[in-house]
Design a protein around this motif. Structure first.
Motif, PDB file in Angstrom:
ATOM      1  N   UNK A  79     104.894 -32.612  14.773  1.00  0.00           N
ATOM      2  CA  UNK A  79     103.450 -32.806  14.875  1.00  0.00           C
ATOM      3  C   UNK A  79     102.953 -33.676  13.729  1.00  0.00           C
ATOM      4  N   UNK A  80     102.160 -34.680  14.060  1.00  0.00           N
ATOM      5  CA  UNK A  80     101.651 -35.585  13.032  1.00  0.00           C
ATOM      6  C   UNK A  80     100.747 -34.823  12.068  1.00  0.00           C
ATOM      7  N   UNK A  81     100.965 -34.942  10.762  1.00  0.00           N
ATOM      8  CA  UNK A  81     100.089 -34.268   9.801  1.00  0.00           C
ATOM      9  C   UNK A  81      98.722 -34.950   9.759  1.00  0.00           C
ATOM     10  N   UNK A  82      97.753 -34.241   9.260  1.00  0.00           N
ATOM     11  CA  UNK A  82      96.380 -34.765   9.219  1.00  0.00           C
ATOM     12  C   UNK A  82      96.292 -36.067   8.447  1.00  0.00           C
ATOM     13  N   UNK A  83      97.087 -36.202   7.364  1.00  0.00           N
ATOM     14  CA  UNK A  83      96.961 -37.417   6.552  1.00  0.00           C
ATOM     15  C   UNK A  83      97.504 -38.647   7.287  1.00  0.00           C
TER      16      UNK A  83
END
Length: 517
Positions: free
Chosen positions: A61-65
């Motif tokens: 899952x792509x991190x928020x940053x």
């Protein structure tokens, strides 16, 4: 496909291409109308676009940053037409892959026409750029939606042009881009990736030469009147290097470490705490700080060596001091870059006998508040009833609300469950600049071997970190949390010994209490 050079050939690009093909299946039954609608929706939502076309790189899952960085880059380029950004992301945070997806989005949607990819050497730049080339000629989803991109006669490794007319060119440091164009287009997208090297950063003249080349040869390769995008990728490997200089001039600079200020993985879906700890446990503290925390450290000139030796039994001491630093304030750090700082917390247990100070043990690391409290109680377990133990915790004006509102409840809760609440005295003494305190009070002790590290704790990673922080400490060090705690402990020991020597009474100014008459 042109023959790759020997270095690029060391990687099996054909296997890489095959893995791309397998990871990008297409729906051959889709109608032209549905296809057109789907593509329009994906292009309107860049994050969805990347997740669809680059399934192979979005298994975690792509991190928020990641999402924020892409939105910032693409949004500012669309809005301002000219944008210059630096990403100082730690190793293992996919800065190169994220940039590749951003730039391919801009290329496939017609927003960039001539992309330069620049690294420390041409071979390195070519290897980076070949990953783009593999996507363009093997990604079945890109080919299905945008057409075949490989252009015969213009598809050589390191310099190729797509059927849609987008040119990609690799450059090594010092190679001139002067006069390069793609028909009427001058370079409008420039990526710098791993431009600095450790060897070059040890030579200021080399850094000056590379920076001069960037400013004069590369930046002026763009057309000042047209849109252009410049992106630097690289963690900070030296106090002065090209990526640091770029950050000082960028429209936006972002520093992301492997862990956040509370000591937690910034991308736990990919990098668990266990795998981070395992790798950090196999390398020196200095290497970990450079590659994972954007904190390049070099052997300092102030504390030149550590004296390891036997500590006297605790029962022979009049008392011992455990001094803790919650590190909730950057007020007196010598080089304040708030988002780049690491939340180093800890406790140092120090004793004094026969004109020498002894560091019995310590806890010093990037850690959560819970682990910090646990470390404070560890000192009590270490001393037991061998001698009197004074527990101090740094509590300056900026830390005080945090201490009373957050730490005190944690200290109380932990003590209730683990054999009694620890008696802690907050140290609210107004202090001078951190480095001046550490250097003036501790350097003479180290120089004359009057400060001894407990040799029985030499294998303790916390003691090793403490030793490393001393050996690399200087006026420009970002991270001297360990030495700061030791200085606090030594200062308290001196205060108590002074009172004892003169036979006086220790006077402590009582803070005013608005609730008392």
């Amino acid at each position: 496909m042109a023959i790759l050079n020997d270095r690029a050939a060391q990687f099996d690009w054909e296997k890489f291409r095959e893995s791309i093909r397998k990871s990008t299946p297409v729906d051959l039954t889709e109608t032209p109308a549905d296809k057109k609608k789907r593509i329009a929706d994906l292009e309107a939502h860049p994050q969805k676009w990347k997740e669809y076309y680059f399934k192979k790189f979005t298994t975690s899952k792509s991190p928020a940053f990641h999402i924020k960085a892409s939105a910032r880059l693409l949004g500012n380029f669309e809005k301002n037409k000219q944008w210059y950004e630096v990403r100082n992301w730690a190793r293992g945070l996919s800065k190169t892959t994220t940039a590749m997806m951003d730039f391919l989005y801009l290329a496939m949607t017609g927003k960039l026409k001539f992309i330069l990819y620049i690294s420390s050497t041409y071979d390195a730049a070519e290897a980076f750029l070949t990953k783009y080339q593999c996507q363009l000629d093997s990604n079945r989803r890109l080919i299905n939606d945008y057409g075949k991109q490989e252009l015969p006669g213009s598809w050589s490794s390191g310099d190729f042009t797509t059927r849609d007319g987008v040119r990609f060119m690799a450059l090594g440091a010092g190679q001139s881009p002067r006069g390069q164009s793609n028909d009427e287009f001058r370079p409008d997208g420039i990526v710098f990736d791993d431009f600095d090297t450790d060897a070059e950063c040890r030579n200021p003249d080399t850094i000056d030469q590379k920076w001069d080349w960037f400013e004069k040869a590369v930046m002026f390769a763009v057309d000042v009147a047209n849109p252009y995008l410049v992106l630097w990728l690289g963690n900070i490997i030296a106090p002065d290097c090209c990526v640091v200089r770029a950050g000082e001039r960028a429209d936006y600079k972002e520093v992301i470490n492997i862990r956040d200020e509370d000591g937690n993985s910034v991308w736990p879906e990919k990098n668990s705490e266990q795998v981070i700890d395992r790798l950090l446990g196999k390398v020196s503290w200095e290497a970990g700080q450079q590659e994972y925390f954007n904190n390049p450290v070099r052997q300092g000139q102030t504390f030149k060596e550590i004296t390891w030796g036997k500590c006297p039994p605790l029962k022979e001491l009049d008392f011992a001091v455990a001094y803790s630093d919650p590190a909730t304030s950057n007020k007196d750090k010598p080089t304040l870059r708030s988002k780049a700082q690491n939340s180093v917390k800890g406790t140092a247990l120090v004793g004094f006998k026969n004109e020498k100070y002894y560091l019995y043990t310590c806890v010093v690391d990037n850690m959560t508040n819970a682990h910090f409290i646990e470390g404070m109680y560890l000192m009590r377990s270490y001393v037991k009833d061998a001698t009197a133990l004074y527990n101090f915790i740094e509590n300056n004006s900026l830390q005080d609300p945090f201490y009373t509102q957050v730490l005190l409840p944690l200290i109380y809760a932990y003590g209730k469950e683990n054999g009694g609440v620890l008696g802690v005295t907050p140290d609210g003494e107004k202090k001078g600049e951190k480095w001046a305190r550490v250097e003036s009070e501790l350097e003479p002790l180290f120089r004359f071997a009057k400060f001894v590290f407990n040799e029985d704790e030499k294998s303790n990673p916390h003691m090793q970190r403490m030793a490393s922080q001393f050996l690399t400490a200087s006026a420009t060090s970002r991270d001297i949390g360990g030495p700061d705690m030791v200085q606090g402990a030594v200062h308290k020991i001196k205060e108590k010994n002074m009172v004892k020597t003169v036979g006086g009474i220790e006077m402590i100014k009582r803070k005013s209490n608005k609730k008392r008459w």
